[in-house]
Design a protein around this motif. Structure first.
Motif, PDB file in Angstrom:
ATOM      1  N   TYR A   1       0.826  -1.204   0.000  1.00 12.75           N
ATOM      2  CA  TYR A   1       0.000   0.000   0.000  1.00 12.75           C
ATOM      3  C   TYR A   1       0.869   1.267   0.000  1.00 12.75           C
ATOM      4  O   TYR A   1       0.519   2.274  -0.613  1.00 12.75           O
ATOM      5  CB  TYR A   1      -0.944   0.010   1.208  1.00 12.75           C
ATOM      6  CG  TYR A   1      -1.765   1.275   1.307  1.00 12.75           C
ATOM      7  CD1 TYR A   1      -2.688   1.608   0.318  1.00 12.75           C
ATOM      8  CD2 TYR A   1      -1.601   2.153   2.372  1.00 12.75           C
ATOM      9  CE1 TYR A   1      -3.438   2.778   0.388  1.00 12.75           C
ATOM     10  CE2 TYR A   1      -2.342   3.326   2.464  1.00 12.75           C
ATOM     11  CZ  TYR A   1      -3.263   3.638   1.460  1.00 12.75           C
ATOM     12  OH  TYR A   1      -3.998   4.793   1.524  1.00 12.75           O
TER      13      TYR A   1
ATOM     14  N   VAL B   1       1.662   4.922   7.166  1.00 12.49           N
ATOM     15  CA  VAL B   1       0.648   3.939   6.758  1.00 12.49           C
ATOM     16  C   VAL B   1       0.900   2.605   7.448  1.00 12.49           C
ATOM     17  O   VAL B   1       2.040   2.164   7.585  1.00 12.49           O
ATOM     18  CB  VAL B   1       0.638   3.741   5.224  1.00 12.49           C
ATOM     19  CG1 VAL B   1       0.222   5.015   4.528  1.00 12.49           C
ATOM     20  CG2 VAL B   1       1.990   3.270   4.701  1.00 12.49           C
TER      21      VAL B   1
ATOM     22  N   ARG C   1      -4.263  -0.692   8.971  1.00 14.37           N
ATOM     23  CA  ARG C   1      -5.546  -0.007   9.052  1.00 14.37           C
ATOM     24  C   ARG C   1      -5.683   1.024   7.925  1.00 14.37           C
ATOM     25  O   ARG C   1      -6.711   1.127   7.263  1.00 14.37           O
ATOM     26  CB  ARG C   1      -5.693   0.690  10.404  1.00 14.37           C
ATOM     27  CG  ARG C   1      -7.005   1.454  10.570  1.00 14.37           C
ATOM     28  CD  ARG C   1      -7.043   2.236  11.869  1.00 14.37           C
ATOM     29  NE  ARG C   1      -6.848   1.361  13.021  1.00 14.37           N
ATOM     30  CZ  ARG C   1      -6.675   1.792  14.272  1.00 14.37           C
ATOM     31  NH1 ARG C   1      -6.680   3.094  14.507  1.00 14.37           N
ATOM     32  NH2 ARG C   1      -6.509   0.937  15.267  1.00 14.37           N
ATOM     33  N   GLU C   2      -4.611   1.813   7.688  1.00 17.68           N
ATOM     34  CA  GLU C   2      -4.639   2.808   6.615  1.00 17.68           C
ATOM     35  C   GLU C   2      -4.782   2.128   5.257  1.00 17.68           C
ATOM     36  O   GLU C   2      -5.489   2.630   4.368  1.00 17.68           O
ATOM     37  CB  GLU C   2      -3.368   3.671   6.643  1.00 17.68           C
ATOM     38  CG  GLU C   2      -3.304   4.713   7.757  1.00 17.68           C
ATOM     39  CD  GLU C   2      -2.978   4.104   9.109  1.00 17.68           C
ATOM     40  OE1 GLU C   2      -3.228   4.755  10.138  1.00 17.68           O
ATOM     41  OE2 GLU C   2      -2.451   2.959   9.145  1.00 17.68           O
TER      42      GLU C   2
ATOM     43  N   ASP D   1      -8.383   1.080   4.760  1.00 20.19           N
ATOM     44  CA  ASP D   1      -9.294   2.212   4.543  1.00 20.19           C
ATOM     45  C   ASP D   1      -8.832   3.130   3.413  1.00 20.19           C
ATOM     46  O   ASP D   1      -9.495   4.123   3.116  1.00 20.19           O
ATOM     47  CB  ASP D   1      -9.396   3.051   5.826  1.00 20.19           C
ATOM     48  CG  ASP D   1     -10.014   2.264   6.980  1.00 20.19           C
ATOM     49  OD1 ASP D   1     -10.692   1.261   6.706  1.00 20.19           O
ATOM     50  OD2 ASP D   1      -9.781   2.657   8.140  1.00 20.19           O
ATOM     51  N   ARG D   2      -7.690   2.804   2.797  1.00 23.41           N
ATOM     52  CA  ARG D   2      -7.054   3.633   1.762  1.00 23.41           C
ATOM     53  C   ARG D   2      -6.905   5.086   2.236  1.00 23.41           C
ATOM     54  O   ARG D   2      -7.318   6.041   1.603  1.00 23.41           O
ATOM     55  CB  ARG D   2      -7.845   3.594   0.452  1.00 23.41           C
ATOM     56  CG  ARG D   2      -6.972   3.893  -0.788  1.00 23.41           C
ATOM     57  CD  ARG D   2      -7.705   3.602  -2.091  1.00 23.41           C
ATOM     58  NE  ARG D   2      -6.808   3.856  -3.220  1.00 23.41           N
ATOM     59  CZ  ARG D   2      -6.687   5.054  -3.817  1.00 23.41           C
ATOM     60  NH1 ARG D   2      -7.410   6.061  -3.401  1.00 23.41           N
ATOM     61  NH2 ARG D   2      -5.845   5.215  -4.825  1.00 23.41           N
ATOM     62  N   LYS D   3      -6.263   5.192   3.407  1.00 21.75           N
ATOM     63  CA  LYS D   3      -6.013   6.499   4.014  1.00 21.75           C
ATOM     64  C   LYS D   3      -4.530   6.644   4.354  1.00 21.75           C
ATOM     65  O   LYS D   3      -3.748   5.692   4.248  1.00 21.75           O
ATOM     66  CB  LYS D   3      -6.860   6.677   5.281  1.00 21.75           C
ATOM     67  CG  LYS D   3      -8.351   6.805   5.011  1.00 21.75           C
ATOM     68  CD  LYS D   3      -9.124   7.091   6.286  1.00 21.75           C
ATOM     69  CE  LYS D   3     -10.610   7.313   5.985  1.00 21.75           C
ATOM     70  NZ  LYS D   3     -11.377   7.616   7.223  1.00 21.75           N
ATOM     71  N   VAL D   4      -4.143   7.855   4.780  1.00 18.49           N
ATOM     72  CA  VAL D   4      -2.781   8.113   5.262  1.00 18.49           C
ATOM     73  C   VAL D   4      -2.876   8.985   6.504  1.00 18.49           C
ATOM     74  O   VAL D   4      -3.814   9.790   6.650  1.00 18.49           O
ATOM     75  CB  VAL D   4      -1.899   8.815   4.204  1.00 18.49           C
ATOM     76  CG1 VAL D   4      -1.570   7.880   3.052  1.00 18.49           C
ATOM     77  CG2 VAL D   4      -2.557  10.088   3.695  1.00 18.49           C
ATOM     78  N   ALA D   5      -1.918   8.789   7.407  1.00 20.01           N
ATOM     79  CA  ALA D   5      -1.823   9.644   8.596  1.00 20.01           C
ATOM     80  C   ALA D   5      -0.681  10.627   8.357  1.00 20.01           C
ATOM     81  O   ALA D   5       0.483  10.230   8.291  1.00 20.01           O
ATOM     82  CB  ALA D   5      -1.549   8.801   9.839  1.00 20.01           C
TER      83      ALA D   5
ATOM     84  N   ILE E   1      -5.611  12.509   9.634  1.00 24.70           N
ATOM     85  CA  ILE E   1      -5.990  11.310   8.879  1.00 24.70           C
ATOM     86  C   ILE E   1      -6.835  11.745   7.678  1.00 24.70           C
ATOM     87  O   ILE E   1      -7.888  12.373   7.842  1.00 24.70           O
ATOM     88  CB  ILE E   1      -6.795  10.314   9.739  1.00 24.70           C
ATOM     89  CG1 ILE E   1      -6.062  10.033  11.063  1.00 24.70           C
ATOM     90  CG2 ILE E   1      -7.040   9.033   8.967  1.00 24.70           C
ATOM     91  CD1 ILE E   1      -4.717   9.364  10.897  1.00 24.70           C
TER      92      ILE E   1
ATOM     93  N   LEU F   1      -6.448   8.887   0.771  1.00 22.04           N
ATOM     94  CA  LEU F   1      -5.242   9.031  -0.036  1.00 22.04           C
ATOM     95  C   LEU F   1      -5.416  10.084  -1.131  1.00 22.04           C
ATOM     96  O   LEU F   1      -4.553  10.946  -1.315  1.00 22.04           O
ATOM     97  CB  LEU F   1      -4.869   7.676  -0.645  1.00 22.04           C
ATOM     98  CG  LEU F   1      -3.675   7.667  -1.583  1.00 22.04           C
ATOM     99  CD1 LEU F   1      -2.430   8.229  -0.906  1.00 22.04           C
ATOM    100  CD2 LEU F   1      -3.403   6.242  -2.094  1.00 22.04           C
TER     101      LEU F   1
END
Length: 660
Positions: free
Chosen positions: A571, A613, A616-617, A620-624, A635, A638
């Motif tokens: 990812y 990442v 969990r990221e 959820d296709r997210k980044v912190a 949060i 992407l």
């Protein structure tokens, strides 16, 4: 009686032989106590020196620039007295005032050490406590030479013999039993010197700056009007050391310098050259928008060109010269250069080459102004001792340009340049800009009428651009007046970067011309201009201004994608691709290290954004997002993160054009 005119225009009368000290005493006791010297008809006077007649008098205190210079001048004398009392085998040479302080060059067989500083400073304080009157005496040249030779001060005797014309009187200042050759003026007594000084460093210096002469020991110090100002200065020095571009350059892997491999030249690494490319691209966009034509000219030019331009006579010793011939002989045999070989030189500046470009083809008054720009690589043979990091180098690239225009276009073109320069500096966060106008020197080319027009044109330009302007009388170039642009950085240091010089001479010498509206051939006016000055030096200034934490648009790596666990490696690569597709400079860190270690390491690199990442990221296709200098995190999805960071990373000029 003597008539004295004070700064407020009021007049007072004093007995013949009255001094500035008497004037100060008559005004107020507090002024008399604070007085250090006086300006008499614009000339600095010792406080106790009798007035010659009617005069305009202004009392100088520690609050005045001249007062601070006197403090530093006297600190140098007190230093010299202290050193000679402690180390009688020492000869004193010269001790001038410099920016923020002073130095004194000493001749002594045994080297000084910085460990001596504390003892010397205590001795200086003792001399101040003695409150010796500082007395001005006038000697003949012959008596001065004899006296200094008699006490073993051979360097002083040589200065007098070499510099002072026969028959000219010499001023000597005494404080206690110690005395020194000096023009003055000085404080009334050593007790007037504030104990707000500190010895800073030692260095070697050749006698009279000639490497063939003896090596002396130079002792540097700083002196201020009070302890508060001294402490503030020392804090600035401490902060400057933290921001030193050489240290940060190594820490961030921007560049390196190697005095053996290439003295005075910069080896740019990928990170540093990324900053360079962004800066160059920014400047290129600004120049394109202002109607400049970018050109590229040779680095090596025939000496004939430099002779025509006048640079050969003035700059030859600072030019790298190459003989133009084909060597013959066997391998390993020493090659001798024929005496009649033509000479070439690496260009120390771009202006003659730009005139050659202008001269190609017929030019009409309708074609003007013609603005020729070049990121021109230049070489100057700077002394090894003058080289300083990337701030002063032998090979450098100027953001150079020359505007060829008619006389009636000078003001308009100058205004445009001032506004462009002001806008560029503010894009880098420099809000405080000062301008100095250097006017006609005593020796110059051109008539007074031409200089009148040129000086007025430049002054009108900075006034119209809303920039402050101080006049520096007599400091213009031989061929015309010039503007020098100074910016103030985050810790209060002033840097002179941009210049605008008006030149009637070079177009004449190199034969530049255009056809005027009446069909006659006329010489164009040539405006030499630069904004950054040199790419190397300006990047050095930016490194120190931002302490290595570049704005997002300039940063070598804008985003680091760092994984928490190896499960997020795939990812992380996807996130990096998405961020790169948005135009960002991205690195990926999938090392088998703890995330806190990675964050700390990339924070030391001053990377603006760290995108953390984990599984969990990834799910959820997210980044912190963690920002440099901030403890929190944000949060985001992407795609949203890529869009948001890309918008923040837009260079300021493109951001403005997007807002319009």
């Amino acid at each position: 009686m003597i008539n004295v005119t004070l700064p407020d225009g009021s007049q007072r009368q004093y007995e013949d032989g009255a001094s500035p000290a008497d004037v100060a005493e008559s005004i107020s006791k507090s002024l008399a106590k604070a007085a250090l010297a006086a300006k008499v008809n614009g000339e600095l006077y010792d406080l106790n020196r009798p007035l010659d007649g009617d005069a305009e008098v202004a009392i100088v205190t520690a609050r005045d620039k001249e007062g601070l210079e006197l403090i530093r001048h006297d600190a140098a004398h007190v230093l010299a007295q202290a050193v000679q009392e402690m180390y009688p085998d020492t000869q004193v040479t010269i001790g001038p005032v410099i920016d923020d302080g002073f130095y004194y060059d000493f001749a002594r067989e045994k080297p000084f050490s910085t460990e001596d500083f504390e003892r010397i400073e205590k001795k200086m304080e003792e001399i101040i406590d003695q409150d010796y009157p500082i007395v001005r005496e006038v000697w003949s040249k012959e008596d001065a030479i004899e006296t200094f030779k008699k006490i073993g001060e051979d360097y002083k005797a040589q200065i007098i013999d070499d510099i002072i014309p026969p028959g000219e009187p010499i001023t000597v200042y005494k404080q206690g039993d110690w005395f020194d050759l000096c023009r003055g003026p000085h404080l009334p007594s050593t007790g007037k010197l504030p104990k707000a000084f500190k010895l800073m460093k030692l260095a070697g210096a050749y006698w009279r700056g000639d490497h063939r002469n003896e090596m002396l020991q130079r002792m540097y110090g700083t002196a201020w009007a009070n302890e508060k100002d001294l402490k503030a200065h020392l804090l600035r020095i401490e902060e400057a050391e933290k921001r030193d571009h050489r240290r940060i350059g190594a820490q961030l892997d921007l560049f390196h310098l190697d005095g053996t491999a290439a003295a005075g030249s910069v080896f740019w690494h990928a990170n540093g050259y990324t900053v360079w490319r962004q800066l160059e691209a920014y400047m290129r966009r600004r120049l394109d928008a202002e109607g400049y034509d970018e050109i590229k000219t040779p680095q090596l030019m025939d000496s004939v060109q430099w002779e025509k331009s006048g640079h050969w006579g003035k700059y030859r010793e600072n030019m790298f010269i190459v003989p133009d011939f084909i060597p013959e002989g066997e391998e390993g045999v020493e090659i001798s250069v024929p005496e009649d070989a033509k000479l070439m030189a690496l260009k120390p500046m771009n202006c003659p080459a730009h005139v050659e470009v202008f001269k190609q083809g017929q030019k009409s008054y309708r074609d003007l102004p013609i603005r020729l720009a070049e990121f021109g690589c230049c070489h100057r043979n700077e002394p090894h001792g003058a080289i300083h990091g990337i701030m002063r180098v032998r090979q450098f690239t100027q953001d150079d340009a020359h505007i060829f225009c008619r006389e009636d276009q000078i003001v308009e073109e100058s205004i445009k340049f001032c506004r462009l320069l002001e806008s560029v500096y503010r894009d880098f966060g420099f809000e405080e800009i000062a301008v100095k106008l250097s006017t006609r020197p005593d020796v110059r080319a051109g008539s007074d009428q031409v200089w009148d027009r040129a000086e007025k044109g430049l002054k009108d330009a900075v006034d119209a651009a809303g920039l402050p302007c101080d006049i520096l009388p007599g400091e213009g170039a031989f061929y015309g007046p010039k503007l020098e642009f100074q910016l103030t950085d985050a810790i209060g240091r002033v840097w002179q970067c941009g210049t605008l010089q008006l030149d009637y001479v070079l177009p004449e010498r190199l034969g530049a011309e255009y056809t005027a509206s009446d069909g006659t051939k006329q010489r164009p006016v040539m405006l030499h201009r630069a904004i950054l000055g040199s790419m190397e030096r300006f990047i050095g200034i930016l490194i120190e201004e931002f302490a290595g934490a570049f704005p997002l648009w300039l940063a070598p790596a804008q985003v680091i994608v760092a994984t928490i666990t190896s499960d997020a490696d795939e990812y992380a690569e996807e996130a990096a691709r998405t961020l790169r597709a948005a135009g960002l400079r991205v690195e990926v860190d999938t090392r088998n290290e703890k995330i806190n270690y990675k964050v700390r390491e990339h924070s030391l690199r001053k990377v603006p954004v760290i995108a953390v990442v984990g599984q969990r990221e990834a799910d959820d296709r997210k980044v912190a997002l963690r920002r440099f200098g901030s403890q929190g995190q944000e949060i985001l999805g992407l795609d949203e993160a890529a869009s948001k960071i890309a918008a923040e990373a837009t260079p300021p000029d493109l951001k403005r054009s997007g807002d319009e």
